[in-house]
Scaffold this motif. Structure first.
Motif, short mmCIF file in Angstrom:
data_model
loop_
_atom_site.label_atom_id
_atom_site.label_comp_id
_atom_site.label_asym_id
_atom_site.label_seq_id
_atom_site.Cartn_x
_atom_site.Cartn_y
_atom_site.Cartn_z
N GLN A 1 45.95 49.70 36.70
CA GLN A 1 44.80 49.19 37.47
C GLN A 1 45.04 49.43 38.95
N VAL A 2 44.00 49.82 39.64
CA VAL A 2 44.07 50.07 41.07
C VAL A 2 43.15 49.10 41.79
N GLN A 3 43.66 48.44 42.79
CA GLN A 3 42.83 47.56 43.61
C GLN A 3 42.68 48.16 45.00
N LEU A 4 41.44 48.15 45.49
CA LEU A 4 41.13 48.70 46.81
C LEU A 4 40.49 47.61 47.65
N VAL A 5 40.97 47.44 48.87
CA VAL A 5 40.44 46.40 49.76
C VAL A 5 40.06 47.04 51.09
N GLU A 6 38.76 47.01 51.41
CA GLU A 6 38.27 47.57 52.68
C GLU A 6 38.30 46.51 53.77
N SER A 7 38.41 46.98 55.00
CA SER A 7 38.29 46.12 56.16
C SER A 7 37.86 46.97 57.35
N GLY A 8 37.46 46.28 58.43
CA GLY A 8 37.13 46.99 59.66
C GLY A 8 35.67 47.12 59.97
N GLY A 9 34.82 46.65 59.08
CA GLY A 9 33.39 46.72 59.36
C GLY A 9 32.99 45.73 60.45
N GLY A 10 31.75 45.82 60.89
CA GLY A 10 31.26 44.91 61.91
C GLY A 10 29.98 45.40 62.55
N LEU A 11 29.63 44.79 63.66
CA LEU A 11 28.43 45.12 64.42
C LEU A 11 28.82 45.92 65.65
N VAL A 12 28.15 47.04 65.87
CA VAL A 12 28.45 47.89 67.01
C VAL A 12 27.16 48.49 67.54
N GLN A 13 27.13 48.78 68.82
CA GLN A 13 25.95 49.42 69.40
C GLN A 13 25.95 50.92 69.10
N ALA A 24 45.26 50.27 49.31
CA ALA A 24 45.30 50.45 47.86
C ALA A 24 46.58 49.85 47.28
N SER A 25 46.45 49.29 46.08
CA SER A 25 47.58 48.62 45.45
C SER A 25 48.55 49.59 44.79
N ARG A 26 48.04 50.74 44.39
CA ARG A 26 48.87 51.68 43.67
C ARG A 26 49.91 52.28 44.60
N ARG A 27 51.09 52.49 44.11
CA ARG A 27 52.18 52.99 44.94
C ARG A 27 52.03 54.46 45.31
N VAL A 93 26.55 49.18 53.71
CA VAL A 93 27.82 48.69 53.19
C VAL A 93 28.65 49.91 52.83
N TYR A 94 29.86 49.97 53.33
CA TYR A 94 30.74 51.10 53.09
C TYR A 94 31.78 50.74 52.03
N TYR A 95 31.94 51.63 51.06
CA TYR A 95 32.85 51.42 49.94
C TYR A 95 33.93 52.49 49.91
N CYS A 96 35.12 52.06 49.60
CA CYS A 96 36.23 52.95 49.34
C CYS A 96 36.34 53.12 47.82
N ALA A 97 36.72 54.32 47.38
CA ALA A 97 36.83 54.58 45.95
C ALA A 97 37.95 55.56 45.67
N ALA A 98 38.47 55.48 44.44
CA ALA A 98 39.57 56.37 44.03
C ALA A 98 39.19 57.09 42.75
N ALA A 99 39.49 58.39 42.74
CA ALA A 99 39.20 59.22 41.57
C ALA A 99 40.47 59.95 41.16
N PRO A 100 40.90 59.81 39.89
CA PRO A 100 42.09 60.54 39.45
C PRO A 100 41.81 62.04 39.37
N GLY A 101 42.84 62.82 39.65
CA GLY A 101 42.68 64.26 39.62
C GLY A 101 42.89 64.86 40.99
N THR A 102 42.89 66.17 41.03
CA THR A 102 43.20 66.87 42.27
C THR A 102 41.97 67.51 42.90
N ALA A 103 40.81 67.26 42.36
CA ALA A 103 39.59 67.80 42.96
C ALA A 103 39.15 66.88 44.11
N ALA A 104 37.99 67.17 44.66
CA ALA A 104 37.43 66.36 45.75
C ALA A 104 36.01 65.98 45.37
#
Length: 124
Positions: A1-13, A24-27, A93-104
């Motif tokens: 299982q992989v856990q992802l935690v985003e931060s850094g969002g906010g209000l900007v002009q 990410a939790s995975r090593r 809302v901005y999301y981080c995501a992880a995909a297994p494999g070597t593609a993009a």
């Protein structure tokens, strides 16, 4: 299982900058691609940027090319999204995501793991 935690969002002009982080939790992510997506109210979730962890190759949506930069820091298992010259249409809302494999991958369905999202609001 992989856990992802985003931060850094906010209000900007408009014209300002923000840096999002995704811890990410995975090593090891040597065989993963890490992506950033965003979703504005009433719209589909859309691709923003992706980086192939092992080689650092990055790809961007045309709408953010030249303004956003994706990077990763191996020692911290963290992916960043540096956002410059922000525009009101970048509000989402901005999301981080992880995909297994070597593609993009650039499609939502290609990603197995998602963070909870962080709000970015750009005022005009």
């Amino acid at each position: 299982q992989v856990q992802l935690v985003e931060s850094g969002g906010g209000l900007v002009q408009a014209g300002g900058s923000l840096r999002l982080s995704c811890a990410a939790s995975r090593r090891t992510f040597s065989s993963y691609a890490m992506g950033w997506f965003r979703q504005a109210p009433g719209k589909e979730r859309e691709f923003v940027a992706v980086i192939r962890w092992s080689v650092g190759t990055a790809y961007y949506a045309d709408s953010v090319k030249g303004r956003f930069t994706i990077s990763r820091e191996n020692a911290k298992n963290t992916v960043y999204l540096q956002m410059n010259s922000l525009k009101p249409e970048d509000t989402a809302v901005y999301y981080c995501a992880a995909a297994p494999g070597t593609a993009a991958p650039v499609e939502v369905y290609e990603y197995d793991y998602w963070g909870q999202g962080t709000q970015v609001t750009v005022s005009s």
